[in-house]
Design a protein around this motif. Structure first.
Motif, PDB file in Angstrom:
ATOM      1  N   ALA A 122       0.912  -1.177  -0.059  1.00 23.62           N
ATOM      2  CA  ALA A 122      -0.105  -0.156   0.052  1.00 23.62           C
ATOM      3  C   ALA A 122       0.697   1.260  -0.029  1.00 23.62           C
ATOM      4  O   ALA A 122       0.552   2.137  -0.577  1.00 23.62           O
ATOM      5  N   ALA A 123       1.844   1.260   1.079  1.00 23.70           N
ATOM      6  CA  ALA A 123       2.775   2.520   0.887  1.00 23.70           C
ATOM      7  C   ALA A 123       3.535   2.847  -0.373  1.00 23.70           C
ATOM      8  O   ALA A 123       3.298   3.998  -0.734  1.00 23.70           O
ATOM      9  N   LEU A 124       4.045   1.757  -0.868  1.00 22.80           N
ATOM     10  CA  LEU A 124       4.745   1.967  -2.259  1.00 22.80           C
ATOM     11  C   LEU A 124       3.710   2.279  -3.478  1.00 22.80           C
ATOM     12  O   LEU A 124       4.045   3.441  -4.236  1.00 22.80           O
ATOM     13  N   LEU A 125       2.552   1.715  -3.472  1.00 21.28           N
ATOM     14  CA  LEU A 125       1.707   2.041  -4.605  1.00 21.28           C
ATOM     15  C   LEU A 125       0.971   3.780  -4.315  1.00 21.28           C
ATOM     16  O   LEU A 125       0.893   4.355  -5.246  1.00 21.28           O
ATOM     17  N   GLN A 126       0.850   4.097  -3.070  1.00 24.25           N
ATOM     18  CA  GLN A 126       0.536   5.397  -2.956  1.00 24.25           C
ATOM     19  C   GLN A 126       1.763   6.414  -3.054  1.00 24.25           C
ATOM     20  O   GLN A 126       1.596   7.476  -3.797  1.00 24.25           O
ATOM     21  N   LEU A 127       2.986   5.942  -2.816  1.00 23.39           N
ATOM     22  CA  LEU A 127       3.836   6.878  -3.018  1.00 23.39           C
ATOM     23  C   LEU A 127       4.290   7.091  -4.471  1.00 23.39           C
ATOM     24  O   LEU A 127       4.569   8.246  -5.174  1.00 23.39           O
ATOM     25  N   PHE A 128       4.227   6.089  -5.565  1.00 23.87           N
ATOM     26  CA  PHE A 128       4.080   6.057  -6.754  1.00 23.87           C
ATOM     27  C   PHE A 128       3.046   6.499  -7.717  1.00 23.87           C
ATOM     28  O   PHE A 128       3.093   6.912  -8.863  1.00 23.87           O
ATOM     29  N   GLY A 129       1.925   6.531  -7.013  1.00 22.67           N
ATOM     30  CA  GLY A 129       0.674   6.750  -7.648  1.00 22.67           C
ATOM     31  C   GLY A 129       0.123   5.881  -8.684  1.00 22.67           C
ATOM     32  O   GLY A 129      -0.609   6.304  -9.489  1.00 22.67           O
ATOM     33  N   THR A 130       0.456   4.626  -8.535  1.00 29.91           N
ATOM     34  CA  THR A 130       0.282   3.716  -9.626  1.00 29.91           C
ATOM     35  C   THR A 130       0.225   2.290  -9.183  1.00 29.91           C
ATOM     36  O   THR A 130       0.972   2.106  -8.105  1.00 29.91           O
ATOM     37  N   SER A 131      -0.751   1.351  -9.771  1.00 35.73           N
ATOM     38  CA  SER A 131      -0.541   0.283  -9.222  1.00 35.73           C
ATOM     39  C   SER A 131       0.151  -0.734 -10.177  1.00 35.73           C
ATOM     40  O   SER A 131       0.424  -2.030  -9.675  1.00 35.73           O
ATOM     41  N   HIS A 132       0.952  -0.062 -10.933  1.00 39.63           N
ATOM     42  CA  HIS A 132       1.850  -0.934 -11.802  1.00 39.63           C
ATOM     43  C   HIS A 132       3.126  -1.044 -11.198  1.00 39.63           C
ATOM     44  O   HIS A 132       3.965  -0.270 -11.855  1.00 39.63           O
ATOM     45  N   VAL A 133       3.488  -1.565 -10.054  1.00 42.56           N
ATOM     46  CA  VAL A 133       4.641  -1.583  -9.588  1.00 42.56           C
ATOM     47  C   VAL A 133       5.085  -3.059  -9.462  1.00 42.56           C
ATOM     48  O   VAL A 133       4.702  -3.942  -8.815  1.00 42.56           O
ATOM     49  N   ASP A 134       6.390  -3.306 -10.139  1.00 39.78           N
ATOM     50  CA  ASP A 134       6.891  -4.809 -10.248  1.00 39.78           C
ATOM     51  C   ASP A 134       8.029  -5.042  -9.362  1.00 39.78           C
ATOM     52  O   ASP A 134       8.840  -3.949  -9.218  1.00 39.78           O
ATOM     53  N   PHE A 135       8.038  -6.170  -8.870  1.00 37.62           N
ATOM     54  CA  PHE A 135       8.968  -6.488  -7.890  1.00 37.62           C
ATOM     55  C   PHE A 135       9.913  -7.549  -8.236  1.00 37.62           C
ATOM     56  O   PHE A 135       9.644  -8.087  -9.204  1.00 37.62           O
ATOM     57  N   ALA A 136      11.150  -7.855  -7.729  1.00 38.73           N
ATOM     58  CA  ALA A 136      12.035  -8.637  -8.194  1.00 38.73           C
ATOM     59  C   ALA A 136      12.485  -8.478  -9.640  1.00 38.73           C
ATOM     60  O   ALA A 136      12.776  -9.664 -10.339  1.00 38.73           O
ATOM     61  N   SER A 137      12.671  -7.256 -10.172  1.00 35.54           N
ATOM     62  CA  SER A 137      13.004  -6.984 -11.406  1.00 35.54           C
ATOM     63  C   SER A 137      14.496  -6.855 -11.528  1.00 35.54           C
ATOM     64  O   SER A 137      15.267  -6.986 -10.627  1.00 35.54           O
ATOM     65  N   SER A 138      14.859  -7.076 -12.619  1.00 36.63           N
ATOM     66  CA  SER A 138      16.187  -6.760 -12.958  1.00 36.63           C
ATOM     67  C   SER A 138      16.918  -5.509 -12.801  1.00 36.63           C
ATOM     68  O   SER A 138      18.123  -5.466 -12.745  1.00 36.63           O
ATOM     69  N   ALA A 139      15.952  -4.652 -12.845  1.00 33.56           N
ATOM     70  CA  ALA A 139      16.456  -3.033 -12.811  1.00 33.56           C
ATOM     71  C   ALA A 139      15.606  -2.394 -11.866  1.00 33.56           C
ATOM     72  O   ALA A 139      14.418  -2.748 -11.396  1.00 33.56           O
ATOM     73  N   THR A 140      16.099  -1.254 -11.509  1.00 35.34           N
ATOM     74  CA  THR A 140      15.144  -0.098 -10.747  1.00 35.34           C
ATOM     75  C   THR A 140      14.872   0.934 -11.561  1.00 35.34           C
ATOM     76  O   THR A 140      15.798   1.634 -12.159  1.00 35.34           O
ATOM     77  N   SER A 141      13.580   1.171 -11.753  1.00 35.84           N
ATOM     78  CA  SER A 141      13.289   2.202 -12.934  1.00 35.84           C
ATOM     79  C   SER A 141      12.008   2.927 -12.904  1.00 35.84           C
ATOM     80  O   SER A 141      11.082   2.137 -12.065  1.00 35.84           O
ATOM     81  N   LEU A 142      11.564   4.137 -13.270  1.00 31.85           N
ATOM     82  CA  LEU A 142      10.415   4.675 -13.650  1.00 31.85           C
ATOM     83  C   LEU A 142      10.306   4.563 -15.159  1.00 31.85           C
ATOM     84  O   LEU A 142      11.123   5.119 -15.879  1.00 31.85           O
ATOM     85  N   THR A 143       9.101   4.443 -15.568  1.00 28.99           N
ATOM     86  CA  THR A 143       8.988   4.551 -16.942  1.00 28.99           C
ATOM     87  C   THR A 143       7.595   5.455 -17.195  1.00 28.99           C
ATOM     88  O   THR A 143       6.430   5.451 -16.432  1.00 28.99           O
ATOM     89  N   PHE A 144       7.885   6.568 -18.132  1.00 27.95           N
ATOM     90  CA  PHE A 144       6.802   7.124 -18.192  1.00 27.95           C
ATOM     91  C   PHE A 144       6.421   7.301 -19.930  1.00 27.95           C
ATOM     92  O   PHE A 144       7.143   6.775 -20.557  1.00 27.95           O
ATOM     93  N   LEU A 145       5.258   8.090 -20.414  1.00 32.50           N
ATOM     94  CA  LEU A 145       5.049   7.867 -21.701  1.00 32.50           C
ATOM     95  C   LEU A 145       6.003   9.003 -22.381  1.00 32.50           C
ATOM     96  O   LEU A 145       6.291  10.173 -21.585  1.00 32.50           O
ATOM     97  N   ALA A 146       6.546   8.689 -23.295  1.00 31.22           N
ATOM     98  CA  ALA A 146       7.677   9.602 -24.050  1.00 31.22           C
ATOM     99  C   ALA A 146       7.152  10.900 -24.191  1.00 31.22           C
ATOM    100  O   ALA A 146       7.822  11.941 -24.244  1.00 31.22           O
ATOM    101  N   GLN A 147       5.931  11.047 -24.647  1.00 28.00           N
ATOM    102  CA  GLN A 147       5.248  12.365 -24.963  1.00 28.00           C
ATOM    103  C   GLN A 147       5.220  13.142 -23.876  1.00 28.00           C
ATOM    104  O   GLN A 147       5.405  14.440 -24.133  1.00 28.00           O
ATOM    105  N   ASP A 148       5.155  12.641 -22.627  1.00 23.33           N
ATOM    106  CA  ASP A 148       5.081  13.688 -21.477  1.00 23.33           C
ATOM    107  C   ASP A 148       6.779  14.120 -21.206  1.00 23.33           C
ATOM    108  O   ASP A 148       6.745  15.035 -20.769  1.00 23.33           O
ATOM    109  N   ALA A 149       7.631  13.043 -21.371  1.00 23.60           N
ATOM    110  CA  ALA A 149       9.082  13.480 -21.188  1.00 23.60           C
ATOM    111  C   ALA A 149       9.437  14.543 -22.271  1.00 23.60           C
ATOM    112  O   ALA A 149      10.384  15.030 -22.106  1.00 23.60           O
ATOM    113  N   ARG A 150       8.813  14.767 -23.459  1.00 24.61           N
ATOM    114  CA  ARG A 150       9.388  15.525 -24.531  1.00 24.61           C
ATOM    115  C   ARG A 150       8.615  16.885 -24.462  1.00 24.61           C
ATOM    116  O   ARG A 150       8.954  17.904 -25.088  1.00 24.61           O
TER     117      ARG A 150
END
Length: 361
Positions: A198-226
């Motif tokens: 719950a705390a992590l989902l609230q922190l990042f504002g999304t339910s799409h949080v994957d654990f035991a991943s090969s990397a630590t990352s945030l992914t955004f829509l490219a159009q938002d980043a541009r």
């Protein structure tokens, strides 16, 4: 090195390699923040780190560089004081406001676009963190833009807290830069899934949080980043990137790695945790790297331990307040007879240069 979509170097002034003398150190800005968090947790930063490099005069100097080993000691202390929170995946530290990390913060929020800002900041990560072990990367892949973070091979609970904190800071800065409530498409964490998410989902504002991943990352829509950043000023990011290079060139490590090694080695006797692996980990390097650096000084792990043991034992014997049995235990001998044999050996030969010997295991 971070690259743009067409494979060309990222936006901003060309980055030169961080000076080797900055490896194994973090900025005063980051050390100040961690020291403040230690105090909030009820600890004393200098005692926690067991290194005299967290004095006020050091932390107040923006050009000071503090050993990474001290930072890890502070992280370890805070994790141990907040173990219940850490197990539940809650954010361990407060997310610092804009400007807390100095130049690094301003680079991250001053580019023409978020992509430009991330790429410049990634190329000059050493202005804030340890350039030998911490890395930031921004990669555009079709409709997505992913910001990846990696750090050193620390204890699992320390790495978990550190990585969540890093992503929390990055997300807050991205939102501050864009002036929008930016929500990641996906969040990836290397740590195992906590009992409560719950705390992590609230922190990042999304339910799409994957654990035991090969990397630590945030992914955004490219159009938002541009999208153009509302506070961008023409030429400001290039100027900040150039300033980052000059700042790293003028930075002053509190001490060199060998001084850190000797202090860490001596502290290991006190903590009864003397081993090559433990000391190397406290210095944020691999055992093989530590052995290599000692060899470059015509030194060895075995020789360093022997000389440190001799210095400590003779000092305690001269002090005269502890019985021989206690002194033997403190310097790693199995009994008093072993200590006496060592003392006789030391007295029959001159003190060898630090690190004399051939065995590096």
């Amino acid at each position: 090195m971070t690259e743009s979509r067409d494979g060309q170097p990222a936006h901003g002034a060309p980055a030169s390699a961080p000076p080797p003398r900055l490896e194994g150190t973090i900025s005063a800005h980051f050390a100040r923040f961690l020291a403040g968090e230690v105090r909030k947790a009820g600890g004393d930063p200098g005692k926690v780190a067991r290194l005299p490099d967290l004095r006020t005069d050091v932390l107040d100097d923006d050009l000071s560089r503090v050993p990474t080993s001290s930072a890890i000691a502070m992280w370890s202390y805070m994790v141990s004081r907040n173990s219940a929170q850490t197990r539940d995946g809650a954010l361990l530290l407060t997310t610092p406001p804009p400007g807390s990390f100095g130049l690094w913060d301003y680079m991250l929020t001053s580019g023409p676009t978020l992509m430009d800002s991330i790429r410049c900041t990634a190329r000059h990560m050493g202005v804030l963190a340890d350039p030998a072990v911490e890395n930031l990367e921004g990669v555009e892949d079709g409709a997505l833009f992913t910001i990846s973070y990696s750090s050193g091979p620390y204890e699992a609970d320390v790495s978990a807290a550190q990585e969540v904190f890093a992503l929390a800071v990055l997300l807050r800065r991205c939102r501050e830069a864009t002036g929008a409530p930016l929500v990641p498409v996906r969040v990836e964490l290397r740590q195992k899934a906590p009992r409560s998410r719950a705390a992590l989902l609230q922190l990042f504002g999304t339910s799409h949080v994957d654990f035991a991943s090969s990397a630590t990352s945030l992914t955004f829509l490219a159009q938002d980043a541009r999208r153009p950043l509302p506070k961008a000023q023409h030429g400001l990011l290039e100027m900040l990137c150039e300033h980052a290079i000059m700042t790293m060139g003028a930075a002053r490590p509190v001490r060199d790695w060998y001084d850190v090694f000797r202090l860490t080695l001596n502290a290991s006797f006190e903590l009864d945790s003397l081993s090559l692996e433990t000391v190397a980990q406290q210095m944020a390097m691999s055992p093989r790297t530590l052995q290599r650096r000692l060899a470059e000084r015509c030194s060895t792990w075995r020789g360093e331990v022997e000389n440190a043991r001799q210095e400590k034992a003779l000092a305690l014997l001269q002090d005269g307040r502890l019985p021989m049995t206690s002194i033997a235990g403190r310097v790693g001998y199995s009994d008093v007879r072993a200590l006496r044999r060592a003392v006789r050996r030391w007295q029959t030969r001159p003190t060898e240069p630090s690190g004399a010997g051939t065995d590096q295991t």
